[in-house]
Motif scaffolding. Structure first.
Motif, PDB file in Angstrom:
ATOM      1  N   MET A   1      45.337  78.919  13.714  1.00 30.44           N
ATOM      2  CA  MET A   1      46.631  78.455  14.193  1.00 30.44           C
ATOM      3  C   MET A   1      46.423  77.458  15.331  1.00 30.44           C
ATOM      4  O   MET A   1      45.553  77.640  16.184  1.00 30.44           O
ATOM      5  CB  MET A   1      47.473  79.639  14.677  1.00 30.44           C
ATOM      6  CG  MET A   1      48.825  79.246  15.273  1.00 30.44           C
ATOM      7  SD  MET A   1      49.788  80.655  15.873  1.00 30.44           S
ATOM      8  CE  MET A   1      50.293  81.390  14.317  1.00 30.44           C
ATOM      9  N   ASP A   2      47.215  76.391  15.338  1.00 30.87           N
ATOM     10  CA  ASP A   2      47.166  75.426  16.428  1.00 30.87           C
ATOM     11  C   ASP A   2      47.601  76.089  17.730  1.00 30.87           C
ATOM     12  O   ASP A   2      48.259  77.136  17.728  1.00 30.87           O
ATOM     13  CB  ASP A   2      48.082  74.245  16.134  1.00 30.87           C
ATOM     14  CG  ASP A   2      47.614  73.417  14.955  1.00 30.87           C
ATOM     15  OD1 ASP A   2      46.406  73.468  14.651  1.00 30.87           O
ATOM     16  OD2 ASP A   2      48.455  72.734  14.335  1.00 30.87           O
ATOM     17  N   ALA A   3      47.244  75.451  18.844  1.00 32.87           N
ATOM     18  CA  ALA A   3      47.671  75.960  20.144  1.00 32.87           C
ATOM     19  C   ALA A   3      49.189  76.026  20.207  1.00 32.87           C
ATOM     20  O   ALA A   3      49.887  75.113  19.743  1.00 32.87           O
ATOM     21  CB  ALA A   3      47.128  75.066  21.253  1.00 32.87           C
ATOM     22  N   LEU A   4      49.694  77.096  20.763  1.00 36.39           N
ATOM     23  CA  LEU A   4      51.139  77.279  20.900  1.00 36.39           C
ATOM     24  C   LEU A   4      51.618  76.561  22.153  1.00 36.39           C
ATOM     25  O   LEU A   4      51.009  76.678  23.222  1.00 36.39           O
ATOM     26  CB  LEU A   4      51.473  78.767  20.994  1.00 36.39           C
ATOM     27  CG  LEU A   4      51.095  79.624  19.791  1.00 36.39           C
ATOM     28  CD1 LEU A   4      51.330  81.102  20.099  1.00 36.39           C
ATOM     29  CD2 LEU A   4      51.867  79.210  18.564  1.00 36.39           C
ATOM     30  N   SER A   5      52.694  75.825  22.037  1.00 34.17           N
ATOM     31  CA  SER A   5      53.266  75.163  23.215  1.00 34.17           C
ATOM     32  C   SER A   5      53.974  76.201  24.073  1.00 34.17           C
ATOM     33  O   SER A   5      54.762  77.008  23.583  1.00 34.17           O
ATOM     34  CB  SER A   5      54.221  74.049  22.795  1.00 34.17           C
ATOM     35  OG  SER A   5      55.221  74.523  21.911  1.00 34.17           O
ATOM     36  N   LEU A   6      53.686  76.167  25.359  1.00 27.67           N
ATOM     37  CA  LEU A   6      54.163  77.190  26.292  1.00 27.67           C
ATOM     38  C   LEU A   6      54.752  76.506  27.512  1.00 27.67           C
ATOM     39  O   LEU A   6      54.050  75.812  28.248  1.00 27.67           O
ATOM     40  CB  LEU A   6      52.994  78.095  26.698  1.00 27.67           C
ATOM     41  CG  LEU A   6      53.202  79.049  27.875  1.00 27.67           C
ATOM     42  CD1 LEU A   6      54.313  80.041  27.575  1.00 27.67           C
ATOM     43  CD2 LEU A   6      51.899  79.780  28.193  1.00 27.67           C
ATOM     44  N   GLY A   7      56.047  76.689  27.732  1.00 25.53           N
ATOM     45  CA  GLY A   7      56.715  76.075  28.860  1.00 25.53           C
ATOM     46  C   GLY A   7      57.081  77.091  29.929  1.00 25.53           C
ATOM     47  O   GLY A   7      57.631  78.148  29.622  1.00 25.53           O
ATOM     48  N   PHE A   8      56.759  76.766  31.174  1.00 30.89           N
ATOM     49  CA  PHE A   8      57.194  77.581  32.300  1.00 30.89           C
ATOM     50  C   PHE A   8      57.306  76.680  33.514  1.00 30.89           C
ATOM     51  O   PHE A   8      56.921  75.509  33.484  1.00 30.89           O
ATOM     52  CB  PHE A   8      56.265  78.771  32.559  1.00 30.89           C
ATOM     53  CG  PHE A   8      54.812  78.434  32.749  1.00 30.89           C
ATOM     54  CD1 PHE A   8      54.279  78.263  34.019  1.00 30.89           C
ATOM     55  CD2 PHE A   8      53.965  78.311  31.664  1.00 30.89           C
ATOM     56  CE1 PHE A   8      52.944  77.969  34.208  1.00 30.89           C
ATOM     57  CE2 PHE A   8      52.612  78.018  31.833  1.00 30.89           C
ATOM     58  CZ  PHE A   8      52.099  77.851  33.102  1.00 30.89           C
ATOM     59  N   SER A   9      57.859  77.210  34.587  1.00 30.35           N
ATOM     60  CA  SER A   9      58.139  76.379  35.758  1.00 30.35           C
ATOM     61  C   SER A   9      56.936  76.352  36.701  1.00 30.35           C
ATOM     62  O   SER A   9      56.063  77.227  36.639  1.00 30.35           O
ATOM     63  CB  SER A   9      59.371  76.911  36.497  1.00 30.35           C
ATOM     64  OG  SER A   9      59.002  77.953  37.376  1.00 30.35           O
TER      65      SER A   9
ATOM     66  N   VAL B   1      56.716  87.709  13.245  1.00 30.01           N
ATOM     67  CA  VAL B   1      56.754  88.866  14.140  1.00 30.01           C
ATOM     68  C   VAL B   1      55.367  89.223  14.662  1.00 30.01           C
ATOM     69  O   VAL B   1      55.201  89.536  15.855  1.00 30.01           O
ATOM     70  CB  VAL B   1      57.392  90.075  13.431  1.00 30.01           C
ATOM     71  CG1 VAL B   1      57.300  91.316  14.306  1.00 30.01           C
ATOM     72  CG2 VAL B   1      58.849  89.789  13.089  1.00 30.01           C
ATOM     73  N   GLU B   2      54.339  89.171  13.823  1.00 32.91           N
ATOM     74  CA  GLU B   2      53.008  89.570  14.281  1.00 32.91           C
ATOM     75  C   GLU B   2      52.508  88.659  15.396  1.00 32.91           C
ATOM     76  O   GLU B   2      51.941  89.126  16.396  1.00 32.91           O
ATOM     77  CB  GLU B   2      52.033  89.592  13.106  1.00 32.91           C
ATOM     78  CG  GLU B   2      52.306  90.719  12.114  1.00 32.91           C
ATOM     79  CD  GLU B   2      51.233  90.821  11.049  1.00 32.91           C
ATOM     80  OE1 GLU B   2      50.256  90.037  11.102  1.00 32.91           O
ATOM     81  OE2 GLU B   2      51.363  91.681  10.163  1.00 32.91           O
ATOM     82  N   THR B   3      52.710  87.360  15.254  1.00 36.69           N
ATOM     83  CA  THR B   3      52.299  86.422  16.302  1.00 36.69           C
ATOM     84  C   THR B   3      53.117  86.649  17.571  1.00 36.69           C
ATOM     85  O   THR B   3      52.579  86.638  18.690  1.00 36.69           O
ATOM     86  CB  THR B   3      52.466  84.967  15.830  1.00 36.69           C
ATOM     87  OG1 THR B   3      51.571  84.732  14.738  1.00 36.69           O
ATOM     88  CG2 THR B   3      52.166  83.976  16.947  1.00 36.69           C
ATOM     89  N   ILE B   4      54.398  86.865  17.415  1.00 35.80           N
ATOM     90  CA  ILE B   4      55.259  87.079  18.580  1.00 35.80           C
ATOM     91  C   ILE B   4      54.837  88.334  19.344  1.00 35.80           C
ATOM     92  O   ILE B   4      54.750  88.324  20.579  1.00 35.80           O
ATOM     93  CB  ILE B   4      56.733  87.176  18.147  1.00 35.80           C
ATOM     94  CG1 ILE B   4      57.220  85.821  17.626  1.00 35.80           C
ATOM     95  CG2 ILE B   4      57.614  87.660  19.296  1.00 35.80           C
ATOM     96  CD1 ILE B   4      58.577  85.865  16.970  1.00 35.80           C
ATOM     97  N   ILE B   5      54.537  89.404  18.625  1.00 39.40           N
ATOM     98  CA  ILE B   5      54.089  90.641  19.282  1.00 39.40           C
ATOM     99  C   ILE B   5      52.756  90.410  19.992  1.00 39.40           C
ATOM    100  O   ILE B   5      52.535  90.904  21.108  1.00 39.40           O
ATOM    101  CB  ILE B   5      53.977  91.781  18.263  1.00 39.40           C
ATOM    102  CG1 ILE B   5      55.358  92.158  17.704  1.00 39.40           C
ATOM    103  CG2 ILE B   5      53.310  92.996  18.891  1.00 39.40           C
ATOM    104  CD1 ILE B   5      56.311  92.728  18.723  1.00 39.40           C
ATOM    105  N   ALA B   6      51.858  89.639  19.382  1.00 35.19           N
ATOM    106  CA  ALA B   6      50.571  89.335  20.024  1.00 35.19           C
ATOM    107  C   ALA B   6      50.779  88.537  21.304  1.00 35.19           C
ATOM    108  O   ALA B   6      50.101  88.768  22.313  1.00 35.19           O
ATOM    109  CB  ALA B   6      49.670  88.573  19.051  1.00 35.19           C
ATOM    110  N   VAL B   7      51.714  87.589  21.281  1.00 40.77           N
ATOM    111  CA  VAL B   7      52.027  86.815  22.489  1.00 40.77           C
ATOM    112  C   VAL B   7      52.580  87.746  23.565  1.00 40.77           C
ATOM    113  O   VAL B   7      52.190  87.665  24.742  1.00 40.77           O
ATOM    114  CB  VAL B   7      53.038  85.699  22.170  1.00 40.77           C
ATOM    115  CG1 VAL B   7      53.546  85.052  23.459  1.00 40.77           C
ATOM    116  CG2 VAL B   7      52.427  84.655  21.249  1.00 40.77           C
TER     117      VAL B   7
END
Length: 278
Positions: A1-9, A191-197
């Motif tokens: 899987m490609d890197a997941l884009s992650l936004g935070f402040s 769901v599996e990826t979301i739970i892993a995150v």
């Protein structure tokens, strides 16, 4: 899987929480992340456009995102004694604000939502970046402002006074802690990826709490205008047990906020399950 884009402040509470995840200090089940740091209202807009896989958003914005994003149970800002403040120049009262311009830190911020719930008659809202609000109030450009983040610790330096603590108002009304911002993930990640995150994020919070000094350089690199004391106070205020795991009390608070916002017509109704579930 490609890197997941992650936004935070770039705020200290977020850089503190996400340090372990970004810097490979916690297990991630093989997932990798591409960070993007933006102010809270920019993040809200990116999520509303579906531009990020995982994102820190205001709970107000999440009211418009529930069909596309689910809410993770870790990493967010929810607690007691940490709500937005309504501030003004000396002598003003809340009643004075009706029909006058009041600055809020973005249309989709939880600060704007709470003000609308607390007093719907205060309805002349002016949207501006959170760091510009105190100056605008002090100069008389607006009658008052709703301040968030580190502004809680510095508004008196501008000669301003507190008219209302919106978190205190919320706690008095509901008995619940105040939901400010949460971490959401695109439902189409699966769901599996979301739970892993979610699990990796929980580990990142736990790592930060167990190793509070390790992230200091990363935090300071993104908060250069703050003193060490303000950075520490910011983290202490917004990072707590709810950041590790919302738990039943935190989940109930989020549901109560959405219920009241829907009843007031501020956000659209939704019957989609809010949290990921296997």
């Amino acid at each position: 899987m490609d890197a997941l884009s992650l936004g935070f402040s770039p705020c200290p509470n977020d850089t503190f929480i996400f340090y372990g995840l970004i810097h490979g200090r916690v297990p991630t089940s093989g997932l990798t992340f591409r960070e993007r740091l933006e102010d809270v209202e920019t993040l809200n807009g990116l999520a509303l456009a579906g531009a990020l896989d995982i994102c820190k958003v205001s709970y107000h914005a999440l009211g418009y995102l529930r069909d596309r994003y689910c809410l993770l149970r870790s990493g967010g800002a929810l607690g007691r004694g940490c709500g937005p403040l309504v501030v003004a120049r000396g002598g003003a009262t809340l009643a004075d604000l009706r029909g006058k311009p009041v600055a809020v830190p973005g249309r989709f911020t939880t600060a704007a939502l709470l003000l609308r719930l607390a007093d719907p008659a205060i309805d002349t809202l002016v949207y501006m970046p959170f760091h510009e609000i105190m100056g605008a109030v002090a100069r008389g450009e607006v009658a008052a402002g709703v301040i968030i983040h580190e502004s809680r610790f510095t508004f008196r330096d501008y000669g301003l006074t507190q008219l209302l603590d919106l978190g205190e108002w919320w706690e008095g009304e509901t008995g619940c802690p105040i939901p400010l911002g949460g971490i959401v993930a695109r439902r189409d990640l699966g769901v599996e990826t979301i739970i892993a995150v979610e699990q990796a994020l929980r580990s990142s919070v736990a790592f930060a709490q167990a190793n509070p000094g390790e992230a200091k350089a990363y935090i300071r690199a993104h908060s250069q205008e703050m003193s060490d004391e303000v950075c520490a106070a910011h983290i202490d205020l917004y990072v707590n047990d709810f950041s590790l795991q919302l738990g039943p009390e935190g989940e109930a608070a989020v549901i109560e906020l959405f219920s009241r916002a829907e009843a007031a017509g501020v956000i659209p109704p939704s019957d989609v399950l809010l949290f990921p579930s296997l």
